[in-house]
Design an enzyme around this catalytic site. Structure first.
Site, PDB file in Angstrom:
ATOM      1  N   SER A   1       7.509   7.846   3.294  1.00  0.00           N
ATOM      2  CA  SER A   1       7.728   7.336   1.932  1.00  0.00           C
ATOM      3  C   SER A   1       9.182   7.511   1.498  1.00  0.00           C
ATOM      4  O   SER A   1       9.754   6.638   0.838  1.00  0.00           O
ATOM      5  CB  SER A   1       6.785   8.043   0.949  1.00  0.00           C
ATOM      6  OG  SER A   1       5.443   7.701   1.223  1.00  0.00           O
TER       7      SER A   1
ATOM      8  N   SER B   1       1.811   1.722   8.671  1.00  0.00           N
ATOM      9  CA  SER B   1       2.571   2.576   7.745  1.00  0.00           C
ATOM     10  C   SER B   1       2.362   2.137   6.301  1.00  0.00           C
ATOM     11  O   SER B   1       2.228   2.971   5.394  1.00  0.00           O
ATOM     12  CB  SER B   1       4.059   2.556   8.104  1.00  0.00           C
ATOM     13  OG  SER B   1       4.524   1.226   8.203  1.00  0.00           O
TER      14      SER B   1
ATOM     15  N   ASN C   1      -1.171   3.467   5.242  1.00  0.00           N
ATOM     16  CA  ASN C   1      -1.572   4.865   5.421  1.00  0.00           C
ATOM     17  C   ASN C   1      -0.489   5.908   5.141  1.00  0.00           C
ATOM     18  O   ASN C   1      -0.822   7.069   4.912  1.00  0.00           O
ATOM     19  CB  ASN C   1      -2.077   5.073   6.857  1.00  0.00           C
ATOM     20  CG  ASN C   1      -3.272   4.206   7.173  1.00  0.00           C
ATOM     21  OD1 ASN C   1      -4.291   4.260   6.500  1.00  0.00           O
ATOM     22  ND2 ASN C   1      -3.157   3.377   8.195  1.00  0.00           N
ATOM     23  N   TYR C   2       0.784   5.511   5.172  1.00  0.00           N
ATOM     24  CA  TYR C   2       1.846   6.519   5.037  1.00  0.00           C
ATOM     25  C   TYR C   2       2.826   6.257   3.903  1.00  0.00           C
ATOM     26  O   TYR C   2       3.622   7.137   3.581  1.00  0.00           O
ATOM     27  CB  TYR C   2       2.626   6.633   6.353  1.00  0.00           C
ATOM     28  CG  TYR C   2       1.807   7.235   7.471  1.00  0.00           C
ATOM     29  CD1 TYR C   2       1.610   8.613   7.557  1.00  0.00           C
ATOM     30  CD2 TYR C   2       1.203   6.432   8.430  1.00  0.00           C
ATOM     31  CE1 TYR C   2       0.848   9.172   8.577  1.00  0.00           C
ATOM     32  CE2 TYR C   2       0.436   6.972   9.448  1.00  0.00           C
ATOM     33  CZ  TYR C   2       0.255   8.341   9.514  1.00  0.00           C
ATOM     34  OH  TYR C   2      -0.506   8.897  10.516  1.00  0.00           O
ATOM     35  N   LEU C   3       2.802   5.067   3.334  1.00  0.00           N
ATOM     36  CA  LEU C   3       3.762   4.738   2.273  1.00  0.00           C
ATOM     37  C   LEU C   3       3.082   4.755   0.914  1.00  0.00           C
ATOM     38  O   LEU C   3       2.094   4.039   0.695  1.00  0.00           O
ATOM     39  CB  LEU C   3       4.367   3.355   2.537  1.00  0.00           C
ATOM     40  CG  LEU C   3       5.116   3.189   3.862  1.00  0.00           C
ATOM     41  CD1 LEU C   3       5.625   1.770   4.014  1.00  0.00           C
ATOM     42  CD2 LEU C   3       6.273   4.185   3.956  1.00  0.00           C
TER      43      LEU C   3
END
Length: 726
Positions: free
Chosen positions: A556, A680, A683-685
């Site tokens: 992020s 991403s 799930n990750y940002l």
């Protein structure tokens, strides 16, 4: 029209000739009757004169000529000759008169014909205009219907949005209790196996063999995969044949002993034909299937959570088949058995109606545990691990979990400096365990590596940070003009290769040399620590902190920094989207989110390049027209030439903008050929970064998130303004 008029004239002339002949015959008969009465001819003569048959008249004249001089001197015959002469002259006069009448009537008939043709043409035009009017009315009606449907769709969307449960406005729910009431219909079981037609046979050693239903079903799993590379792998073949023989009858086990003698080709051909039939289904047949899928969705795809209707993620149980796995998985080819209701545990609230199991079956267990979020659970037979039916990513339970994950990652921003200082101190610790832990956390922080879990011998050989082996790294004091370089080469999650050359700090390089000293290539690099111990240490530094939170934080943070760096106000929307994708790609590279190039990549790129070439040709042609318009306006300026010039200038400008869009698409596709941006992004940002960026730079959220993703991140879209910074 001229040709039709000539044809019509010829027909009219033929008719007039026929009518004049008929009148001539009628007049001839009347005259002959009158002459017979005057001359007192015999009854035979009367018949001859009154008959009016031209052939008999010719015969009578021949007989009169053969009589000689005697007949010519007869007074009766002289009278006949005179009468015939008068008759002939009267005939000629009558024909002449009729011809004159026809000539005088011809202009009248022509006028009438022209009038009729005009009338019919007018009628045709009227009919045509009526048809055009009807088509126009139909089109207008269709447009009105489409407008009404759009309006209804917008109203339905508004109603749906107004009815949407904004759970994030109700405050955070308890960490332990996930729900108060939960009711659902249970999972949907795949249909039972349907036997193959009698004419489709399995052959063993060239002879047809009638398999038992259980054996035949497993044989079809293999037949369906014959075109896949999996069936060419020895591990897959051995695992399949071993599990298949376990399900055979004793007679089949005695007969079928070698996979190489098995012939599945007729089965394969049958399934290929069935697949083609499905592809070639009519619109009506597809609609029937769509309606059936909609019916199943309505029945099994939703649950009631705390009185609100929530969507279920995976309500259909996976049908039996052959396990594939990723990469070179040691269990590929093994049989995934059919799940029965007796294998399934149901979770619902006490006061709800318990789902009905299929007829003749019962559930393994029914429980009422509101501390978990799953609706049904069972053990899969390949690894012996539990599998779950969960709610859709757009649900409250999933949304709350995401929100909490990103908030934890944001809190790490306040603690990360102290954590970094701590792991740097650990590099020089007297305790080897502390040194290894310090270097491992450094790798997780700097490279966004996964922590890694311990694996058994029956799992794929994938590793993370804590499970790295000596063989997975190479140390270079100097490489490619950089000092203290570590070369990583291993298989990460889903057997995706991680290959990277990274310059590290000098103390880290020294420690790595120390860690690999006196070790074999297959020995663990970090032999004094485990994933559990590492996460425990991180949690002590900050409550809720794990290696995964570190990965989310770095992903992020990278996105936020890249967006701030790559976006400017003077960009077009398309250029801003390209900048966003480039920022997202930087994150995907950091997290090693790779993919194989899509099978259709080359074809789609070729089509895009053809569009670009065609657009360039259009621009060249438009510029020529613009040049001509400029010249015309310069030679003879007028309002008309000025309007034409403006029109041509706008056309060139529009085509250039279209070309720029296509070229941006080409660049974007080429850059993302083997990078998976979606992983991403989902799930990750932190989605609030993307939403704030969209609002700040006037980019529609729809350009970044599709409908499913917007539903998943509805909480972020609703609560975020343009000032948000991660």
């Amino acid at each position: 029209m001229k040709l039709e008029k000539e044809k019509h004239d010829r027909r009219e002339k033929k008719k007039s000739k026929r009518s004049s002949k008929d009148r001539e015959k009628e007049l001839n008969g009347k005259q002959m009757k009158r002459s017979d009465r005057r001359s007192g001819l015999s009854s035979a003569g009367k018949r001859e004169a009154g008959d009016g048959d031209s052939c008999e008249d010719v015969k009578a004249d021949a007989e009169e000529r053969s009589d000689g001089q005697q007949k010519s001197d007869s007074p009766e015959i002289n009278n006949n000759d005179k009468e015939k002469t008068r008759l002939k002259s009267s005939k000629e006069r009558l024909i002449q008169k009729e011809a004159q009448e026809d000539e005088s009537e011809e202009p009248v008939r022509m006028k009438k014909r022209v009038k009729d043709e005009k009338s019919s043409e007018k009628k045709r035009r009227k009919t045509g205009s009526e048809h055009d009017k009807t088509d126009k009315n139909k089109k207008m009606k269709k447009d009105r219907n489409q407008e009404e449907e759009k309006k209804k769709g917008k109203e339905a969307k508004k109603d749906e949005e107004s009815e949407k449960w904004k759970w994030w406005e109700e405050g955070k729910s308890s960490d332990t209790q996930k729900w108060s009431s939960l009711e659902h219909k249970g999972p949907y079981f795949p249909p039972e196996y349907e036997l193959l037609p009698e004419n489709i046979c399995f052959y063993y050693d060239g002879q047809p063999v009638k398999l038992s239903p259980a054996s035949e079903e497993i044989a079809t799993f293999y037949a369906k995969m014959l075109d896949h590379e999996y069936t060419s792998k020895e591990v897959f073949q051995n695992n399949f044949f071993s599990d298949w023989r376990e399900e055979m009858t004793k007679e089949e086990q005695k007969l079928i002993t070698t996979l190489s003698k098995c012939d599945f080709s007729q089965m394969q051909k049958y399934f290929v034909e069935k697949s083609e039939e499905r592809k070639n289904m009519t619109k009506e047949e597809k609609q029937v299937l769509k309606e059936e899928a909609g019916r199943l969705m309505e029945e099994y795809g939703y649950c009631l959570l705390d009185g609100h209707r929530e969507k279920i993620g995976n309500f259909k149980l996976e049908p039996p088949g052959l396990f594939r796995g990723r990469g070179e998985h040691p269990k590929m080819g093994k049989l995934k058995k059919r799940i029965q209701p007796e294998d399934v545990t149901i979770n619902c609230s006490k006061d709800s109606k318990v789902p009905e199991p299929p007829a003749g079956h019962r559930w393994k267990r029914v429980q009422h545990d509101n501390t978990v979020t799953w609706l049904a659970s069972w053990l899969e037979n390949i690894h012996g691990r539990p599998k779950y039916i969960m709610l859709n990513p757009s649900s409250k339970l999933k949304g709350e979990k995401d929100w909490q994950k990103y908030e934890t990652a944001r809190r790490l921003k306040m603690k990360v400096d102290s954590i970094r200082k701590q792991y740097r101190r650990d590099w020089t610790s007297r305790e080897m365990k502390s040194r290894q832990r310090g270097v491992a956390i450094y790798f997780i922080d700097k490279l966004a590596l996964r922590a890694g879990n311990e694996k058994d011998d029956e799992s794929a050989d994938t590793v993370g940070c804590c499970s790295l082996r000596v063989e997975h790294i190479s140390l270079h004091r100097r490489l490619d003009g950089q000092e203290h370089v570590v070369e990583f080469d291993f298989l990460g999650k889903d057997s995706i290769r991680y290959y990277n050359k990274v310059p590290v700090e000098k103390q880290v390089f020294k420690n790595l040399k120390l860690f690999i000293k006196h070790k074999d290539p297959e020995d663990d690099l970090f032999d004094r620590i485990t994933t559990v111990k590492l996460n425990k240490t991180l949690n002590e530094s900050m409550p809720g902190l794990t290696a995964k939170v570190f990965r989310t934080f770095n992903a992020s943070t990278t996105l936020q920094d890249q967006l701030n760096k790559l976006t400017t106000e003077d960009m077009t929307v398309e250029e801003k989207i390209l900048s966003y994708n480039r920022a997202n790609r930087a994150v995907a590279i950091l997290c090693n989110h790779q993919r194989a190039a899509p099978k259709t990549f080359e074809k789609s790129m070729q089509l895009l390049q053809e569009k670009i070439q065609k657009k360039k040709e259009q621009i060249e042609e438009a510029r020529k027209e613009l040049k001509e318009a400029k010249k015309t306006h310069k030679d003879a300026p007028s309002d008309k030439s000025k309007k034409l010039l403006d029109k041509k200038e706008k056309a060139v400008q529009r085509l250039c903008e279209q070309l720029k869009k296509l070229q941006l698409q080409e660049t974007d596709r080429e850059e993302n050929k083997v990078i998976a941006l979606g992983t991403s992004k989902l799930n990750y940002l932190d989605p609030r970064i993307s939403v704030a960026w969209c609002k700040k730079h006037q980019v529609p959220v729809e350009k970044i998130y599709n409908k499913t993703q917007r539903d998943k991140f509805a909480w972020a879209i609703d609560m975020t303004d343009e000032s948000f910074q991660f």
